[in-house]
Design an enzyme around this catalytic site. Structure first.
Site, short mmCIF file in Angstrom:
data_model
loop_
_atom_site.label_atom_id
_atom_site.label_comp_id
_atom_site.label_asym_id
_atom_site.label_seq_id
_atom_site.Cartn_x
_atom_site.Cartn_y
_atom_site.Cartn_z
N ILE A 87 52.73 36.83 19.51
CA ILE A 87 51.86 36.38 18.41
C ILE A 87 50.41 36.24 18.88
O ILE A 87 49.49 36.72 18.20
CB ILE A 87 52.39 35.05 17.81
CG1 ILE A 87 53.78 35.28 17.20
CG2 ILE A 87 51.44 34.50 16.75
CD1 ILE A 87 54.55 34.02 16.83
N ALA A 127 52.58 27.13 16.25
CA ALA A 127 53.69 27.29 17.21
C ALA A 127 54.77 26.24 16.97
O ALA A 127 55.77 26.51 16.31
CB ALA A 127 53.15 27.27 18.63
N ARG A 128 54.57 25.04 17.49
CA ARG A 128 55.51 23.94 17.27
C ARG A 128 54.72 22.63 17.24
O ARG A 128 53.81 22.42 18.06
CB ARG A 128 56.55 23.86 18.40
CG ARG A 128 57.65 24.91 18.31
CD ARG A 128 58.61 24.68 17.14
NE ARG A 128 59.67 25.67 17.07
CZ ARG A 128 59.62 26.80 16.36
NH1 ARG A 128 58.55 27.09 15.64
NH2 ARG A 128 60.64 27.63 16.34
N GLU A 184 59.85 17.75 10.53
CA GLU A 184 59.79 18.68 9.39
C GLU A 184 61.04 18.49 8.53
O GLU A 184 62.14 18.44 9.08
CB GLU A 184 59.69 20.11 9.89
CG GLU A 184 58.39 20.37 10.65
CD GLU A 184 58.27 21.79 11.20
OE1 GLU A 184 59.19 22.59 11.01
OE2 GLU A 184 57.24 22.08 11.82
N HIS A 188 55.46 24.95 7.55
CA HIS A 188 56.19 25.85 8.48
C HIS A 188 56.59 27.13 7.72
O HIS A 188 57.78 27.46 7.63
CB HIS A 188 57.42 25.15 9.06
CG HIS A 188 57.91 25.79 10.33
ND1 HIS A 188 58.54 25.12 11.33
CD2 HIS A 188 57.85 27.09 10.76
CE1 HIS A 188 58.86 25.95 12.31
NE2 HIS A 188 58.45 27.17 11.98
#
Ligand code: NAD
Length: 323
Positions: free
Chosen positions: A153, A232-233, A262, A281
């Protein structure tokens, strides 16, 4: 049909997976509690782990699978699957690393532009009857883009952002200087990247080493005009420290697609900030990426049901299975 595939977390998008599954019955569960999954996994041969929300595949769930052979994460990330428990129990864990890269790169760029041009607030202001009463946006031209994590990415973001004639800095301890220079970037340490970048975009995986990679101290190194992007996270950023830095305008803006919890909790103070663009997300949620990803998941799972494992993330288990 003797075999069973348990799909956890989501029961839509399954047509594209299902058309490839000839060797198992598919059972879906939106209830992802440990108790429910431990019950449903009992007679399952495999799990397809869909990540629409945060939930773990725990040791208890894995050990409840009396004939469980594999767990496939539908996407790139698999940090919430207990890898050690899977390996201990001879369960192969696979991911789906391709198919979503371009959509995530494009979403990252949408967030960069949205923050730089204050797009969401401008839209809200215009529909309320306001007219140009917001602060000024910024140009990207000749500015510095800092990429943390130069994998699939990160590279695709850089390829596209070159059109803005930005200087590219990269922090990735596992990618060599020459490989970064070949792509038009400069390899730097994290501190230099944070100090010099106008946009900082995170693309590294969540590991023990990267959890809270961007905390109070790191945010303190960033320019007050800088924009932070995280697709990403959520766990890569200390959310409390980020909230403070944004509310005190120690950095200018943040574009976030991922959160520690989330769906994001309703009382998360980040939701109240003016200088953020938040998305749920959804970086891979394009028709193109979803069709590609789900088809590839279906093909990979059908092979796994027949004992052929691809994109294995706990390869040590394969040795164990040979014995
Ligand atoms: P990738 O494995 O191709 O690239 C990750 C890069 O991070 C690698 O080059 C690796 O060397 C680097 N890295 C590892 N540890 C690092 C560290 N400590 N500091 C800096 N860099 C480090 O993965 P990818 O396909 O590019 O995906 C990147 C991440 O994006 C995934 O791990 C996933 O968590 C996230 N993701 C999010 C979405 C979404 O919907 N928002 C979708 C797909 C992937």
């Amino acid at each position: 049909m003797e075999k069973k595939l348990l799909v956890t977390g989501m029961d839509f998008l399954l047509d594209w997976v299902g058309q490839h599954i000839k060797s198992a019955e598919i059972v879906c569960s939106g209830d992802v509690s440990e108790e429910n999954l431990s019950r449903l996994v009992k007679d399952a041969d495999g799990i397809l782990y869909m990540q629409a929300k945060s939930y773990p595949i725990t040791r208890k769930i894995i050990e409840s699978g009396e004939k469980l052979r594999f767990i496939q994460s539908a996407g790139v990330g698999y940090e919430r699957i207990d890898l050690k428990a899977a390996t201990d129990n001879g369960v192969v864990v696979m991911n789906m690393p391709v198919g979503t890269t371009v959509s995530v790169a494009e979403h990252t760029i949408a967030l960069i532009l949205g923050c730089a041009k204050n797009l969401v607030k401008a839209h809200e202001n215009t529909v309320k009857g306001g007219w140009r009463i917001l602060g000024l946006g910024v140009e990207l031209w000749k500015k510095t883009l800092g990429i943390i994590g130069f994998g699939r990415i990160g590279i695709e973001v850089v390829n596209r952002m070159k059109a803005f004639e930005m200087n590219i800095l990269v922090y990735d301890p596992y990618v060599g200087k020459e490989d970064i220079e070949k792509m038009g970037g400069k390899k730097v340490d994290l501190q230099t990247l944070l100090k010099e970048s106008d946009i900082v975009s995170i693309h590294s995986p969540l590991t023990k080493e990267t959890e809270n990679l961007i905390g109070e101290e790191e945010l303190g190194l960033m320019k007050p005009t800088a924009i932070l992007i995280n697709t990403a996270r959520g766990e890569l950023v200390d959310e409390e420290a980020l909230y403070k830095a944004l509310s005190e305008r120690r950095i200018s803006y943040a574009g976030l697609d991922v959160f520690r919890q989330e769906p994001v909790e309703a009382d998360n103070p980040i939701l109240k900030l003016e200088n953020v663009i938040l998305t749920p997300h959804m970086a891979v949620q394009t028709l193109d990426a979803v069709v590609r990803m789900m088809n590839q998941n279906g093909i990979q799972i059908e092979k796994a049901l027949n004992g052929i494992y691809e994109n294995v993330v706990n390869p040590e288990v394969l040795e164990k299975l040979k014995k």
